[in-house]
Motif scaffolding. Structure first.
Motif, mmCIF file in Angstrom:
data_model
loop_
_atom_site.group_PDB
_atom_site.id
_atom_site.type_symbol
_atom_site.label_atom_id
_atom_site.label_comp_id
_atom_site.label_asym_id
_atom_site.label_seq_id
_atom_site.Cartn_x
_atom_site.Cartn_y
_atom_site.Cartn_z
ATOM 1 N N GLU A 38 0.829 -1.212 0.000
ATOM 2 C CA GLU A 38 0.000 0.000 0.000
ATOM 3 C C GLU A 38 0.863 1.263 0.000
ATOM 4 O O GLU A 38 0.517 2.262 -0.648
ATOM 5 C CB GLU A 38 -0.936 -0.021 1.208
ATOM 6 C CG GLU A 38 -2.004 -1.110 1.115
ATOM 7 C CD GLU A 38 -2.907 -1.192 2.322
ATOM 8 O OE1 GLU A 38 -4.070 -1.591 2.177
ATOM 9 O OE2 GLU A 38 -2.447 -0.828 3.434
ATOM 10 N N LYS A 44 -4.898 2.649 -0.447
ATOM 11 C CA LYS A 44 -5.407 1.636 0.474
ATOM 12 C C LYS A 44 -5.989 0.494 -0.335
ATOM 13 O O LYS A 44 -6.927 0.683 -1.120
ATOM 14 C CB LYS A 44 -6.489 2.249 1.375
ATOM 15 C CG LYS A 44 -6.943 1.362 2.514
ATOM 16 C CD LYS A 44 -5.871 1.225 3.576
ATOM 17 C CE LYS A 44 -6.419 0.472 4.805
ATOM 18 N NZ LYS A 44 -5.356 0.260 5.810
ATOM 19 N N ILE A 45 -5.447 -0.710 -0.173
ATOM 20 C CA ILE A 45 -5.851 -1.853 -0.987
ATOM 21 C C ILE A 45 -6.869 -2.732 -0.279
ATOM 22 O O ILE A 45 -7.820 -3.219 -0.895
ATOM 23 C CB ILE A 45 -4.611 -2.694 -1.375
ATOM 24 C CG1 ILE A 45 -3.676 -1.853 -2.251
ATOM 25 C CG2 ILE A 45 -5.017 -3.981 -2.101
ATOM 26 C CD1 ILE A 45 -2.348 -2.506 -2.539
#
Length: 291
Positions: A38, A44-45
């Motif tokens: 990230e 933000k994954i």
């Protein structure tokens, strides 16, 4: 590459803890891998909740690209193994209960004789679940019937017949064939399996202007057969499931006949791993012997 492997395992298991356990990592190392990923991409994954981990909207856009990178890496390793006299890989398959039990053991056994270093991961579910697993990349290949194959590439395998099943001591059990009209008049309630067969059954009834009341929808084939054996109603099930059937029931062909086709479905063939392509080719070569 271990960061992408960690991400993939989190998505398939839905959990950091399960992913760590399956990969043999500590949970902190899994968390650090995702945090590093990230940070590198400045996005933000993953998001965590009480129900587990899932992709954020940004993660959903990036994940297919991460999968392609992993697939290319795996294929490169397979080619390297081939150069060294090996052939490796993992084929991830989605299949319903009946096909898992009756088709896959023979197919996998025959394939592994030719490719002993290629292994399999099997995910079982209903047709809706298999379709979603193909779409998400959780499985490479899935056994599906129309209309669940919409949007996928397919390799048609077999036209499968559905049979009406009744208790072995029921008067209809002596019949060699039974009409849908007679079934409707004989039974007040009909038990259906929501693994795709109910759409074929309802269509056959509706073509005769018959609209039966459905008592129960049950996913598990064996539960359906047990309930029919107990005299709770009638159902329609794949003839494949009646092979070595442990229940006191009788399968009867219907008029009109109830058939549906089974295909092996997948996304863009260019994105299939080498191992999955090999298995797809093998299944196509064996489809005349599927029974």
């Amino acid at each position: 590459m271990h960061r992408l492997l960690a991400l993939q395992k989190i998505i398939t298991t839905g959990s950091f803890t399960k992913a760590a356990k399956e990969l043999g990592y500590t949970q902190s190392s899994i968390s650090q891998a995702i945090a590093s990923l990230e940070t590198e991409f400045n996005v933000k994954i993953l998001k965590r909740s009480r129900t587990g981990a899932s992709l954020t909207p940004a993660g959903q856009k990036l994940y297919p690209h991460f999968q392609n990178i992993l697939r290319q890496y795996t294929d490169t390793k397979v080619i390297a193994d081939q150069i060294n006299g090996l052939e490796t890989g993992i084929v991830k398959i989605g299949a319903i209960n009946s096909l898992s039990r009756y088709w896959l053991p023979g197919l996998i056994r025959g394939f592994e004789r030719l490719h002993p270093n290629i292994h399999f991961t099997l995910y079982q579910g209903d047709y809706d679940e298999i379709r979603e697993d193909i779409r998400s990349g959780k499985v490479d290949l899935g056994f599906l019937k129309p209309p669940y194959t919409n949007g996928f590439k397919t390799s048609p395998l077999k036209i499968e017949q559905l049979l009406a099943i009744v208790p072995a001591n029921h008067p209809l059990a002596k019949a060699n064939n039974v009409s849908m009209t007679e079934i409707y008049k004989t039974f007040d309630n009909i038990i259906l399996i929501p693994e795709g067969s109910h759409s074929s059954v309802l269509e056959a009834f509706n073509c005769l202007d018959i609209y039966p009341a459905i008592r129960d929808k049950i996913q598990d084939d064996y539960t359906v057969m047990a309930m029919v054996e107990a005299g709770l109603g009638v159902s329609f099930i794949s003839e494949l499931m009646l092979t070595n059937c442990p229940f006191a029931i009788k399968g009867i062909p219907t008029t009109p006949a109830l058939n549906h086709s089974i295909s092996l479905a997948y996304q863009d063939p260019a994105n299939l791993s080498i191992a999955s392509k090999r298995f797809l080719e093998y299944v196509e070569s064996q489809k005349a012997d599927l029974s």
